[in-house]
Design a protein around this motif. Structure first.
Motif, short mmCIF file in Angstrom:
data_model
loop_
_atom_site.label_atom_id
_atom_site.label_comp_id
_atom_site.label_asym_id
_atom_site.label_seq_id
_atom_site.Cartn_x
_atom_site.Cartn_y
_atom_site.Cartn_z
N SER A 96 39.90 25.17 11.19
CA SER A 96 39.27 24.57 12.36
C SER A 96 40.21 23.57 13.00
CB SER A 96 37.96 23.88 11.96
OG SER A 96 38.20 22.87 11.00
N ARG A 97 39.99 23.35 14.28
CA ARG A 97 40.78 22.38 15.02
C ARG A 97 39.92 21.78 16.14
NH1 ARG A 97 42.53 26.51 14.15
NH2 ARG A 97 42.65 28.41 15.23
N VAL A 98 40.17 20.52 16.41
CA VAL A 98 39.44 19.84 17.48
C VAL A 98 39.93 20.38 18.81
CG1 VAL A 98 38.98 17.62 18.59
CG2 VAL A 98 39.15 17.76 16.08
N MET A 109 34.71 21.52 17.75
CA MET A 109 35.75 22.11 16.90
C MET A 109 35.68 23.62 17.00
SD MET A 109 35.82 19.89 13.40
CE MET A 109 37.46 20.39 12.98
#
Length: 179
Positions: free
Chosen positions: A155-157, A170
């Motif tokens: 996951s990544r913002v 996210m």
């Protein structure tokens, strides 16, 4: 009594044939990999907050949030846009577990309420450091179509606003292995 060489070759060939047939018949097609892509939408403040701190460590005057515990009930959506289709919810438990820079023991149940996986869920556990560009967590189980699942998420913002009505989005890619 030893087998003569004239009997041993056909016997070994027959034994090999039976062993191969037994292995083939026990093979149910192997693992299936499912790739899920979705967005977690969280609100950290304002009237629509989806996360609250339930434990603040007593006597923690250092400004650190070490030991704090938060719970969340976030939205899982198909897209980044807040009006995109709701596909489920992310039930979260997060514990600030690092004395140094912020890092959380993060546990999620992603519960699907629409689409192909309606009624199923995956359970995710791992370390989440907000300073990391990408966060990897393990898929440790599931229910429904994801029973006995294993795998991982990255996951990544992708969106963050604030400070009064803090919206946090996210992007999740989950790779789930099933039988």
């Amino acid at each position: 009594m030893a087998l003569s060489s004239s009997y041993s070759s056909p016997f070994l060939l027959l034994l090999l044939l039976f062993a191969t047939a037994a292995i083939a018949s026990s093979d149910d097609g192997g693992e299936k990999t499912t790739h899920l892509h979705y967005y977690l939408h969280a609100n950290y403040g304002g009237p629509n907050t989806t996360t609250i701190t339930v434990v603040s460590p007593p006597g923690n005057d250092s400004g650190s949030s070490f030991g704090s515990i938060a719970v969340g009930d976030h939205m899982l959506k198909e897209g980044l846009d807040p009006s995109s289709t709701l596909i489920g919810k992310a039930e979260e438990l997060a514990v600030q577990a690092s004395l140094g820079s912020p890092a959380y023991l993060s546990a999620f149940n992603f519960v699907f309420t629409a689409g192909d996986y309606n009624g199923s869920s995956i359970s995710i556990l791992g370390r989440a450091a907000p300073s990391d560009a990408a966060i990897e967590r393990g898929v440790v189980g599931g229910s429904g179509m994801f029973r006995m699942a294993r795998g991982y998420t990255i996951s990544r913002v992708v969106k963050s606003t604030g400070p009064d009505d803090f919206l946090f989005v996210m992007e999740f890619d989950a790779y789930v292995f099933l039988y």
